[in-house]
Design a protein around this motif. Structure first.
Motif, PDB file in Angstrom:
ATOM      1  N   SER A  69      -0.883   6.788  10.929  1.00 47.69           N
ATOM      2  CA  SER A  69      -0.553   8.197  11.155  1.00 47.69           C
ATOM      3  C   SER A  69       0.533   8.352  12.211  1.00 47.69           C
ATOM      4  O   SER A  69       1.351   9.276  12.123  1.00 47.69           O
ATOM      5  N   GLU A  70       0.575   7.460  13.213  1.00 53.88           N
ATOM      6  CA  GLU A  70       1.642   7.517  14.224  1.00 53.88           C
ATOM      7  C   GLU A  70       3.010   7.443  13.553  1.00 53.88           C
ATOM      8  O   GLU A  70       3.913   8.226  13.868  1.00 53.88           O
ATOM      9  N   LYS A  71       3.147   6.512  12.629  1.00 58.52           N
ATOM     10  CA  LYS A  71       4.428   6.345  11.941  1.00 58.52           C
ATOM     11  C   LYS A  71       4.731   7.541  11.049  1.00 58.52           C
ATOM     12  O   LYS A  71       5.872   8.009  10.978  1.00 58.52           O
ATOM     13  N   LEU A  72       3.714   8.057  10.362  1.00 60.58           N
ATOM     14  CA  LEU A  72       3.920   9.218   9.484  1.00 60.58           C
ATOM     15  C   LEU A  72       4.355  10.438  10.280  1.00 60.58           C
ATOM     16  O   LEU A  72       5.230  11.191   9.840  1.00 60.58           O
ATOM     17  N   VAL A  73       3.767  10.638  11.446  1.00 58.79           N
ATOM     18  CA  VAL A  73       4.148  11.772  12.302  1.00 58.79           C
ATOM     19  C   VAL A  73       5.554  11.551  12.849  1.00 58.79           C
ATOM     20  O   VAL A  73       6.380  12.476  12.849  1.00 58.79           O
ATOM     21  N   ARG A  74       5.834  10.333  13.288  1.00 56.28           N
ATOM     22  CA  ARG A  74       7.161  10.024  13.830  1.00 56.28           C
ATOM     23  C   ARG A  74       8.258  10.260  12.789  1.00 56.28           C
ATOM     24  O   ARG A  74       9.338  10.745  13.108  1.00 56.28           O
ATOM     25  N   LYS A  75       7.959   9.960  11.513  1.00 59.03           N
ATOM     26  CA  LYS A  75       8.935  10.150  10.439  1.00 59.03           C
ATOM     27  C   LYS A  75       8.911  11.581   9.877  1.00 59.03           C
ATOM     28  O   LYS A  75       9.574  11.867   8.886  1.00 59.03           O
ATOM     29  N   LYS A  76       8.080  12.440  10.487  1.00 57.39           N
ATOM     30  CA  LYS A  76       7.964  13.847  10.082  1.00 57.39           C
ATOM     31  C   LYS A  76       7.454  14.011   8.646  1.00 57.39           C
ATOM     32  O   LYS A  76       7.797  14.961   7.952  1.00 57.39           O
TER      33      LYS A  76
END
Length: 139
Positions: A69-76
């Motif tokens: 989820s960190e990566k998904l949020v970072r990639k918007k």
């Protein structure tokens, strides 16, 4: 059925699946893995969800889901949503960009599978369909 035959079936099923994943990863050049897309797919289908519920539904550990989820949020592709009635509860939601990404990943995955099954004759596809229907009905 002999144990060796069952092992060979399982081994070959795993090889097909692994090869599809490898091909998909090469084709889908977005610095995202299958697990990221599964999380986005869950959010698209279920709507905003608590991370613990997503992890349970997808068979992932909570720390793994946190990392994804960190990566998904970072990639918007996903956003964190704080519960209005209890600020300790945080949901994960999908963005429009995330929906587009899931749709594209699904289209490319379908193209890969279509290409795979086109190697079979019509009769082999019908046999395979009956086998999968029988296996699904027995679960």
């Amino acid at each position: 059925m002999k144990e060796q035959t069952i092992f060979e079936i399982i081994h070959n099923m795993d090889k097909v699946t692994n090869n599809l994943i490898i091909q998909w990863n090469k084709m889908f050049n977005e610095d995202l893995g299958v697990s990221h897309i599964l999380v986005l797919g869950h959010l698209k289908q279920s709507g905003r969800s608590r991370p613990s519920d997503i992890a349970r539904a997808l068979g992932l550990t909570p720390p793994t889901l946190t990392h994804l989820s960190e990566k998904l949020v970072r990639k918007k592709l996903a956003i964190r949503i704080i519960d209005e009635s209890d600020r300790r509860i945080i949901y994960l939601g999908i963005t429009d960009k995330g929906v587009e990404m899931v749709n594209r990943a699904n289209q490319e995955g379908q193209a890969l599978r279509r290409n795979l099954f086109e190697k079979l004759t019509d009769e082999e596809r019908q046999q395979l369909l009956k086998i999968y229907e029988k296996l699904n009905a027995s679960q």
